[in-house]
Design a protein around this motif. Structure first.
Motif, PDB file in Angstrom:
ATOM      1  N   ILE A  37       0.849  -1.210   0.000  1.00 61.89           N
ATOM      2  CA  ILE A  37       0.000   0.000   0.000  1.00 61.89           C
ATOM      3  C   ILE A  37       0.879   1.253   0.000  1.00 61.89           C
ATOM      4  CG2 ILE A  37      -1.640   1.320   1.397  1.00 61.89           C
ATOM      5  CD1 ILE A  37      -2.806  -1.448   2.267  1.00 61.89           C
ATOM      6  N   ILE A  38       1.923   1.213   0.806  1.00 66.46           N
ATOM      7  CA  ILE A  38       2.850   2.363   0.831  1.00 66.46           C
ATOM      8  C   ILE A  38       3.454   2.573  -0.556  1.00 66.46           C
ATOM      9  CG2 ILE A  38       5.101   3.134   1.712  1.00 66.46           C
ATOM     10  CD1 ILE A  38       2.894   3.515   3.770  1.00 66.46           C
ATOM     11  N   PRO A 130      13.326  -5.463  -0.080  1.00 65.35           N
ATOM     12  CA  PRO A 130      11.904  -5.865  -0.030  1.00 65.35           C
ATOM     13  C   PRO A 130      11.225  -5.531   1.293  1.00 65.35           C
ATOM     14  CG  PRO A 130      13.292  -7.658  -0.826  1.00 65.35           C
ATOM     15  CD  PRO A 130      14.215  -6.610  -0.283  1.00 65.35           C
ATOM     16  N   VAL A 131      12.002  -5.380   2.367  1.00 65.68           N
ATOM     17  CA  VAL A 131      11.386  -5.096   3.680  1.00 65.68           C
ATOM     18  C   VAL A 131      11.915  -3.788   4.280  1.00 65.68           C
ATOM     19  CG1 VAL A 131      10.790  -7.478   4.280  1.00 65.68           C
ATOM     20  CG2 VAL A 131      13.074  -6.609   4.830  1.00 65.68           C
ATOM     21  N   ARG A 137      10.823   3.959   2.103  1.00 64.25           N
ATOM     22  CA  ARG A 137      10.000   3.871   0.891  1.00 64.25           C
ATOM     23  C   ARG A 137       9.456   5.237   0.506  1.00 64.25           C
ATOM     24  NH1 ARG A 137       8.194  -1.661  -0.038  1.00 64.25           N
ATOM     25  NH2 ARG A 137       9.353  -2.913   1.436  1.00 64.25           N
ATOM     26  N   GLN A 138       9.113   6.027   1.525  1.00 60.72           N
ATOM     27  CA  GLN A 138       8.441   7.296   1.232  1.00 60.72           C
ATOM     28  C   GLN A 138       9.406   8.447   0.986  1.00 60.72           C
ATOM     29  OE1 GLN A 138       5.633   7.662   4.528  1.00 60.72           O
ATOM     30  NE2 GLN A 138       4.002   6.924   3.204  1.00 60.72           N
ATOM     31  N   PHE A 139      10.702   8.233   1.240  1.00 56.84           N
ATOM     32  CA  PHE A 139      11.637   9.341   1.027  1.00 56.84           C
ATOM     33  C   PHE A 139      12.079   9.365  -0.435  1.00 56.84           C
ATOM     34  CE2 PHE A 139      15.538  11.779   1.124  1.00 56.84           C
ATOM     35  CZ  PHE A 139      15.127  12.865   1.881  1.00 56.84           C
ATOM     36  N   ASN A 140      11.564  10.323  -1.171  1.00 56.78           N
ATOM     37  CA  ASN A 140      11.860  10.441  -2.598  1.00 56.78           C
ATOM     38  C   ASN A 140      12.164  11.897  -2.915  1.00 56.78           C
ATOM     39  OD1 ASN A 140      11.016   7.751  -4.201  1.00 56.78           O
ATOM     40  ND2 ASN A 140       9.766   8.000  -2.383  1.00 56.78           N
ATOM     41  N   VAL A 141      13.176  12.095  -3.780  1.00 54.78           N
ATOM     42  CA  VAL A 141      13.660  13.450  -4.062  1.00 54.78           C
ATOM     43  C   VAL A 141      13.568  13.729  -5.559  1.00 54.78           C
ATOM     44  CG1 VAL A 141      15.692  14.954  -3.915  1.00 54.78           C
ATOM     45  CG2 VAL A 141      15.189  13.352  -2.073  1.00 54.78           C
ATOM     46  N   PHE A 142      13.172  14.928  -5.895  1.00 47.98           N
ATOM     47  CA  PHE A 142      13.020  15.326  -7.304  1.00 47.98           C
ATOM     48  C   PHE A 142      14.143  16.282  -7.713  1.00 47.98           C
ATOM     49  CE2 PHE A 142       8.971  14.025  -5.748  1.00 47.98           C
ATOM     50  CZ  PHE A 142       8.429  13.300  -6.791  1.00 47.98           C
ATOM     51  N   GLY A 143      14.318  16.384  -9.029  1.00 45.72           N
ATOM     52  CA  GLY A 143      15.290  17.344  -9.570  1.00 45.72           C
ATOM     53  C   GLY A 143      16.667  16.731  -9.628  1.00 45.72           C
ATOM     54  N   LYS A 144      17.451  16.930  -8.585  1.00 43.48           N
ATOM     55  CA  LYS A 144      18.807  16.349  -8.554  1.00 43.48           C
ATOM     56  C   LYS A 144      18.962  15.478  -7.314  1.00 43.48           C
ATOM     57  CE  LYS A 144      20.615  20.371  -6.265  1.00 43.48           C
ATOM     58  NZ  LYS A 144      21.472  21.398  -6.015  1.00 43.48           N
ATOM     59  N   THR A 162       5.924  14.640  -0.669  1.00 41.67           N
ATOM     60  CA  THR A 162       5.002  14.583   0.470  1.00 41.67           C
ATOM     61  C   THR A 162       4.072  13.401   0.225  1.00 41.67           C
ATOM     62  OG1 THR A 162       5.091  16.964   0.787  1.00 41.67           O
ATOM     63  CG2 THR A 162       3.191  15.810   1.735  1.00 41.67           C
ATOM     64  N   PRO A 163       4.159  12.361   1.053  1.00 43.51           N
ATOM     65  CA  PRO A 163       3.315  11.177   0.808  1.00 43.51           C
ATOM     66  C   PRO A 163       1.825  11.516   0.919  1.00 43.51           C
ATOM     67  CG  PRO A 163       5.018  10.719   2.448  1.00 43.51           C
ATOM     68  CD  PRO A 163       5.011  12.204   2.241  1.00 43.51           C
ATOM     69  N   ILE A 164       0.996  10.745   0.232  1.00 40.07           N
ATOM     70  CA  ILE A 164      -0.462  10.952   0.310  1.00 40.07           C
ATOM     71  C   ILE A 164      -0.962  10.271   1.589  1.00 40.07           C
ATOM     72  CG2 ILE A 164      -2.681  10.504  -0.829  1.00 40.07           C
ATOM     73  CD1 ILE A 164      -1.115  10.453  -3.516  1.00 40.07           C
ATOM     74  N   ARG A 165      -1.538  11.067   2.450  1.00 37.73           N
ATOM     75  CA  ARG A 165      -1.902  10.621   3.799  1.00 37.73           C
ATOM     76  C   ARG A 165      -2.807   9.380   3.804  1.00 37.73           C
ATOM     77  NH1 ARG A 165      -3.046  13.153   9.036  1.00 37.73           N
ATOM     78  NH2 ARG A 165      -3.642  11.329  10.267  1.00 37.73           N
ATOM     79  N   GLU A 166      -3.763   9.312   2.866  1.00 40.69           N
ATOM     80  CA  GLU A 166      -4.720   8.193   2.884  1.00 40.69           C
ATOM     81  C   GLU A 166      -4.017   6.834   2.758  1.00 40.69           C
ATOM     82  OE1 GLU A 166      -5.211  10.940   1.245  1.00 40.69           O
ATOM     83  OE2 GLU A 166      -7.238  11.672   1.684  1.00 40.69           O
ATOM     84  N   TYR A 167      -2.952   6.783   1.938  1.00 40.82           N
ATOM     85  CA  TYR A 167      -2.236   5.513   1.784  1.00 40.82           C
ATOM     86  C   TYR A 167      -1.503   5.159   3.086  1.00 40.82           C
ATOM     87  CZ  TYR A 167      -2.858   5.552  -3.328  1.00 40.82           C
ATOM     88  OH  TYR A 167      -3.379   5.549  -4.595  1.00 40.82           O
TER      89      TYR A 167
END
Ligand code: SF4
Length: 221
Positions: A37-38, A130-131, A137-144, A162-167
């Motif tokens: 789900i994440i 995998p674990v 999992r939620q730390f993602n960076v854009f640009g460089k 910014t993760p989507i809160r509902e997930y």
């Protein structure tokens, strides 16, 4: 949100599966479903971000810059159980030997990078991919990509997903039975009030000496 519920159901169907282990370890399906789900939430948020901000995701395979920099990565008890299971029962050589070496080194001296970061090939890869925890999992960076020693959360917050809160809420709902919370009303309240946050440990400063012992005990059988 209807589209989120649909995506959660789809990700639950398509999640990683370990039938024999899941039959033995009743908590494992909860963890694998929550992670799926994440991941669906991250995919959704990255797509939205790229479309609206017209910036590309900078994170890619082999880049472990954030894993070498971050000193604060929440880790929940169910996630810890998943890491122990994966390292002990699933990880194979050479990653297994390399991890044991890093765990031994970590017991001798303080490390700056995450003990699960395998930098053997230059750059870095996560040996528990995998674990890996929700926070990773939620730390993602854009640009460089992150620069050496840079934590973009503080240097360029706008480039950090910014993760989507509902997930995230849905994933925590799925994990709650592990913590003895099964009643639907209590589950809703636990998520809303963030009750699990009190149980969070910190991955980089966690004492992993016991993991080494458990892996060695398993190997000696
Ligand atoms: S667990 Fe994996 S993804 Fe998370 S910080 Fe460590 S090496 Fe990086």
């Amino acid at each position: 949100m209807k589209s989120v519920r649909k995506a959660c159901r789809k990700s639950a169907r398509e999640r990683l599966k370990f039938p024999e282990d899941e039959a033995r370890l009743k908590w494992l399906p909860l963890l694998l479903e929550a992670y799926s789900i994440i991941d669906a939430g991250v995919l959704h948020a990255v797509g939205d971000y790229e479309k609206t901000k017209r910036r590309k995701l900078a994170c890619k395979k082999g880049c472990g810059n954030c894993c070498g920099t971050h000193s604060d990565i929440p880790l929940y008890p169910l996630e810890l159980a998943g890491i122990y299971w994966f390292c002990t029962e699933k990880m194979e050589r050479p990653a297994r030997q390399d991890l044991k070496e890093r765990l031994r080194a970590a017991a001798r001296e303080k490390r700056n990078s995450c003990v699960f970061l395998d930098a053997a090939q230059g750059g870095g890869s996560c040996c528990i991919h995998p674990v890996r925890p929700v926070a990773c999992r939620q730390f993602n960076v854009f640009g460089k990509p992150c620069g050496p020693g840079e934590d973009p959360f503080f240097t360029r917050r706008g480039d950090v997903l910014t993760p989507i809160r509902e997930y995230t809420d849905q994933a925590f709902l799925v994990m709650l039975p592990f913590y003895g919370i099964r009643d639907e009303a209590r589950k809703e309240r636990a998520v809303k009030e963030g009750l699990l946050h009190a149980q969070a440990m910190n991955l980089p400063s966690h004492d992993w000496a016991r993991l080494l012992g458990v892996m060695e005990e398993f190997d000696s059988r």
